[in-house]
Design a protein around this motif. Structure first.
Motif, PDB file in Angstrom:
ATOM      1  N   ILE A 296       0.857  -1.199   0.000  1.00  0.00           N
ATOM      2  CA  ILE A 296       0.000   0.000   0.000  1.00  0.00           C
ATOM      3  C   ILE A 296       0.881   1.232   0.000  1.00  0.00           C
ATOM      4  CG2 ILE A 296      -1.707   1.332   1.365  1.00  0.00           C
ATOM      5  CD1 ILE A 296      -2.878  -1.295   0.781  1.00  0.00           C
ATOM      6  N   LYS A 297       0.508   2.207  -0.822  1.00  0.00           N
ATOM      7  CA  LYS A 297       1.175   3.513  -0.755  1.00  0.00           C
ATOM      8  C   LYS A 297       0.066   4.553  -0.727  1.00  0.00           C
ATOM      9  CE  LYS A 297       4.698   6.129  -3.153  1.00  0.00           C
ATOM     10  NZ  LYS A 297       5.590   6.145  -4.302  1.00  0.00           N
ATOM     11  N   THR A 298       0.021   5.365   0.321  1.00  0.00           N
ATOM     12  CA  THR A 298      -1.080   6.326   0.422  1.00  0.00           C
ATOM     13  C   THR A 298      -0.865   7.466  -0.564  1.00  0.00           C
ATOM     14  OG1 THR A 298       0.019   7.578   2.181  1.00  0.00           O
ATOM     15  CG2 THR A 298      -1.459   5.816   2.865  1.00  0.00           C
ATOM     16  N   GLN A 299      -1.973   7.977  -1.060  1.00  0.00           N
ATOM     17  CA  GLN A 299      -1.931   9.071  -2.032  1.00  0.00           C
ATOM     18  C   GLN A 299      -3.182   9.908  -1.880  1.00  0.00           C
ATOM     19  OE1 GLN A 299      -1.666   6.931  -5.685  1.00  0.00           O
ATOM     20  NE2 GLN A 299       0.527   7.235  -5.872  1.00  0.00           N
ATOM     21  N   GLU A 300      -3.157  11.088  -2.480  1.00  0.00           N
ATOM     22  CA  GLU A 300      -4.369  11.904  -2.521  1.00  0.00           C
ATOM     23  C   GLU A 300      -5.420  11.169  -3.360  1.00  0.00           C
ATOM     24  OE1 GLU A 300      -1.389  13.083  -3.647  1.00  0.00           O
ATOM     25  OE2 GLU A 300      -0.825  14.611  -2.175  1.00  0.00           O
ATOM     26  N   TYR A 301      -6.703  11.523  -3.153  1.00  0.00           N
ATOM     27  CA  TYR A 301      -7.787  10.932  -3.930  1.00  0.00           C
ATOM     28  C   TYR A 301      -7.529  11.161  -5.424  1.00  0.00           C
ATOM     29  CZ  TYR A 301     -12.568   9.665  -5.165  1.00  0.00           C
ATOM     30  OH  TYR A 301     -13.680   9.041  -5.683  1.00  0.00           O
ATOM     31  N   PRO A 302      -7.727  10.178  -6.265  1.00  0.00           N
ATOM     32  CA  PRO A 302      -8.357   8.879  -6.031  1.00  0.00           C
ATOM     33  C   PRO A 302      -7.401   7.768  -5.615  1.00  0.00           C
ATOM     34  CG  PRO A 302      -8.063   9.208  -8.389  1.00  0.00           C
ATOM     35  CD  PRO A 302      -7.477  10.420  -7.708  1.00  0.00           C
ATOM     36  N   GLY A 303      -6.233   8.097  -5.114  1.00  0.00           N
ATOM     37  CA  GLY A 303      -5.309   7.065  -4.634  1.00  0.00           C
ATOM     38  C   GLY A 303      -5.783   6.469  -3.318  1.00  0.00           C
ATOM     39  N   PHE A 304      -4.942   5.608  -2.735  1.00  0.00           N
ATOM     40  CA  PHE A 304      -5.340   4.946  -1.484  1.00  0.00           C
ATOM     41  C   PHE A 304      -5.316   5.965  -0.342  1.00  0.00           C
ATOM     42  CE2 PHE A 304      -5.390   2.368   2.210  1.00  0.00           C
ATOM     43  CZ  PHE A 304      -6.118   1.246   1.845  1.00  0.00           C
ATOM     44  N   PRO A 305      -6.446   6.177   0.357  1.00  0.00           N
ATOM     45  CA  PRO A 305      -6.508   7.257   1.362  1.00  0.00           C
ATOM     46  C   PRO A 305      -5.671   6.981   2.599  1.00  0.00           C
ATOM     47  CG  PRO A 305      -8.661   6.174   1.106  1.00  0.00           C
ATOM     48  CD  PRO A 305      -7.703   5.452   0.215  1.00  0.00           C
ATOM     49  N   THR A 306      -4.956   7.996   3.031  1.00  0.00           N
ATOM     50  CA  THR A 306      -4.179   7.877   4.281  1.00  0.00           C
ATOM     51  C   THR A 306      -5.084   7.514   5.450  1.00  0.00           C
ATOM     52  OG1 THR A 306      -2.867   9.112   5.882  1.00  0.00           O
ATOM     53  CG2 THR A 306      -4.287  10.438   4.491  1.00  0.00           C
ATOM     54  N   ASP A 307      -6.336   7.995   5.433  1.00  0.00           N
ATOM     55  CA  ASP A 307      -7.234   7.718   6.559  1.00  0.00           C
ATOM     56  C   ASP A 307      -7.622   6.237   6.645  1.00  0.00           C
ATOM     57  OD1 ASP A 307      -7.165  10.404   7.098  1.00  0.00           O
ATOM     58  OD2 ASP A 307      -9.109  10.841   6.209  1.00  0.00           O
ATOM     59  N   LEU A 308      -7.442   5.499   5.555  1.00  0.00           N
ATOM     60  CA  LEU A 308      -7.731   4.053   5.616  1.00  0.00           C
ATOM     61  C   LEU A 308      -6.459   3.216   5.752  1.00  0.00           C
ATOM     62  CD1 LEU A 308     -10.654   3.635   3.051  1.00  0.00           C
ATOM     63  CD2 LEU A 308     -10.755   3.508   5.555  1.00  0.00           C
ATOM     64  N   GLN A 309      -5.319   3.871   5.652  1.00  0.00           N
ATOM     65  CA  GLN A 309      -4.055   3.123   5.779  1.00  0.00           C
ATOM     66  C   GLN A 309      -3.980   2.413   7.118  1.00  0.00           C
ATOM     67  OE1 GLN A 309      -1.005   2.641   7.976  1.00  0.00           O
ATOM     68  NE2 GLN A 309      -0.834   4.835   7.732  1.00  0.00           N
ATOM     69  N   GLN A 310      -4.439   3.109   8.194  1.00  0.00           N
ATOM     70  CA  GLN A 310      -4.262   2.504   9.527  1.00  0.00           C
ATOM     71  C   GLN A 310      -5.115   1.244   9.711  1.00  0.00           C
ATOM     72  OE1 GLN A 310      -4.607   6.615  10.687  1.00  0.00           O
ATOM     73  NE2 GLN A 310      -3.160   6.273  12.327  1.00  0.00           N
ATOM     74  N   PRO A 311      -6.451   1.305   9.467  1.00  0.00           N
ATOM     75  CA  PRO A 311      -7.209   0.040   9.579  1.00  0.00           C
ATOM     76  C   PRO A 311      -6.721  -1.027   8.601  1.00  0.00           C
ATOM     77  CG  PRO A 311      -8.689   1.922   9.154  1.00  0.00           C
ATOM     78  CD  PRO A 311      -7.311   2.467   9.273  1.00  0.00           C
ATOM     79  N   MET A 312      -6.309  -0.590   7.406  1.00  0.00           N
ATOM     80  CA  MET A 312      -5.862  -1.568   6.401  1.00  0.00           C
ATOM     81  C   MET A 312      -4.567  -2.259   6.848  1.00  0.00           C
ATOM     82  SD  MET A 312      -6.642  -2.702   3.403  1.00  0.00           S
ATOM     83  CE  MET A 312      -5.924  -3.487   1.958  1.00  0.00           C
ATOM     84  N   SER A 313      -3.621  -1.471   7.375  1.00  0.00           N
ATOM     85  CA  SER A 313      -2.356  -2.094   7.776  1.00  0.00           C
ATOM     86  C   SER A 313      -2.573  -2.986   9.001  1.00  0.00           C
ATOM     87  CB  SER A 313      -1.256  -1.050   7.998  1.00  0.00           C
ATOM     88  OG  SER A 313      -1.695  -0.021   8.835  1.00  0.00           O
TER      89      SER A 313
END
Ligand code: EPU
Length: 420
Positions: A296-313
């Motif tokens: 996963i690499k967080t990015q601005e929308y429409p990339g992977f949201p930083t706010d979901l990185q934590q539950p996802m990781s």
């Protein structure tokens, strides 16, 4: 220190149907935007969360007449009596998005004095780009002690963000909606709540075009009228519920969401082997096989949201294989993984990168939420783990998730509060 902790007995697959509340990050932009109106506005589908209640207090102190019914998720705001332009530090530091009062008050009366914002400690979080945008639109801005003071008649201009900022884009939109002349925001953020704010401003008679692309064009208007507006569902709550369903190897239908906002997460879940099916305004998430590790690499929308990185990781700690998670937006958003090491997670952290070696089981342990999404990640961890997880400082979670315990209990989770 919070007066309660959350207790989760994990290992139970979430099963059933749930629903998504109105968006936090859209609500905290749309509520201050009402200050730009010359008439009464009614906002619907607001999430019943702490940040919304803080804004009720702030608007009330400024002189607005506010009626808020948290159960009905509805707020009626009459901004006509507002005479003040000052939001003291004691109020502003109760939330991050209090800085939208700067753009809204500048747009309303050409003057704003707002204390520094608070919010989650996920990094340095400067707002120099907001200030640059206000200056470009004609404000003089001074930082005095704990407050920011801005004054000036707003005159349309070209606002170029040298790096993308969600909050800066919103503040520029608020300050420009009633400016004299035209404003173009270049390199604008494209998040769903930027589009929602534009739609709300337009429903009051503003002329905002291009929201959702990287160029937003605003023709300033003299007056904005009243509006009845319903905010969009919360993209991050939707994603958190999707992750919780997958992480517990459950089968959950999430109703009232916008599946197209979830593409980045859906793609990653599919890559992991999770089954995701989309309907018009619902998503079903099912796990029938072992999860594959993913990067996963967080990015601005429409990339992977930083706010979901934590539950996802948090979920990736139990995937089959090694995952690499790179957090590019905020420098301090991997603390939940350090907490999870006590639950058996195997993680190495180098700066803003986490290397996660999936383990077959996590075990309940006492952990502490350090911010809102870290708290959500620890809830996901607790739901997956064998035994009892105790989450301290859970009030962070209530700041952004409406009735999360009730929603999870309805899906079969064993989660409850216990007084300290
Ligand atoms: N930044 C600057 N200068 C600025 C503004 C931002 O250096 O003037 C940096 C930030 O420090 C960060 C990056 O730019 O490294 C992006 O920040 P951005 O301005 O886009 O974020 P924000 O407006 O502070 C909003 C959400 C956050 C969400 C981010 C990114 C609200 C109230 N907050 O923050 O939400 O993580 O966009 O999508 O809308 C959350 O909900 O948990 C949350 C933290």
């Amino acid at each position: 220190m919070d007066s309660y902790k959350l207790l989760i007995t994990g290992g139970i697959p979430l099963v059933g149907e749930t629903y998504v509340s109105g968006g936090k990050n859209t609500a905290v932009a749309v509520i201050p935007a009402v200050l730009l109106s010359d008439e009464i506005c009614v906002l619907e589908n607001l999430p019943d969360i702490e940040d919304v209640r803080v804004l009720v207090d702030i608007l009330g102190s400024l002189g607005a007449k506010v009626e808020y019914d948290g159960k009905a998720r509805r707020m009626t705001i009459d901004p006509r009596p507002v005479a003040g332009y000052q939001v003291p530090y004691q109020q502003s530091q109760r939330m991050r998005a209090s800085y939208y009062l700067l753009g809204a008050l500048l747009g309303r009366c050409g003057q704003a004095e707002v204390g520094y914002p608070g919010g989650c400690a996920i990094g340095n979080r400067p707002f120099d780009r907001h200030i640059k945008a206000f200056r470009t639109l004609g404000a003089e801005v001074e930082e005095k002690g704990a407050v920011i003071y801005a004054k000036g008649k707003m005159v349309g201009a070209g606002v170029f963000f040298d790096a993308i900022t969600v909050g800066g884009t919103i503040n520029a939109m608020l300050a420009a909606a009633k400016a004299e002349g035209n404003t173009t925001i270049y390199n604008a953020a494209k998040e769903p709540h930027i589009v929602d704010l534009a739609n709300f401003l337009n429903s009051m008679g503003a002329s905002v075009k291009g929201a959702g692309t990287d160029t937003i064009r605003i023709r300033g208007v003299k007056h904005l009228h009243g509006s009845v507006y319903s905010v969009i569902p919360d993209q991050i709550e939707t994603g958190t519920l999707m992750i919780a369903a997958a992480a517990t190897r459950g089968d959950v239908v999430i109703r009232g969401c916008i599946p197209t906002h979830m593409e980045a997460l859906t793609a990653k879940l599919l890559e992991m082997g999770v089954q995701v099916s989309e309907m018009d305004d619902a998503i079903r998430v099912r796990t029938v096989r072992t999860h594959r590790a993913v990067n996963i690499k967080t990015q601005e929308y429409p990339g992977f949201p930083t706010d979901l990185q934590q539950p996802m990781s948090a979920m990736l700690t139990r995937a089959n294989g090694d995952s690499v998670v790179i957090e590019t937006i905020f420098e301090n958003r991997l603390k939940h993984l350090i907490e999870m090491q006590r639950m058996g997670a195997r993680v190495r952290i180098l700066d803003q990168t986490a290397i996660i070696e999936g383990v077959p089981e996590l075990y309940g342990a006492p952990v502490t939420a350090t911010d809102l999404r870290a708290g959500a990640a620890l809830v996901v961890a607790g739901l997956m783990a064998k035994g009892v997880t105790e989450i301290y400082e859970p009030a962070f979670i209530a700041r952004g998730y409406e009735h999360i315990e009730d929603k999870l209990q309805a899906l079969g989770a064993k989660i409850h509060r216990e007084d300290l």
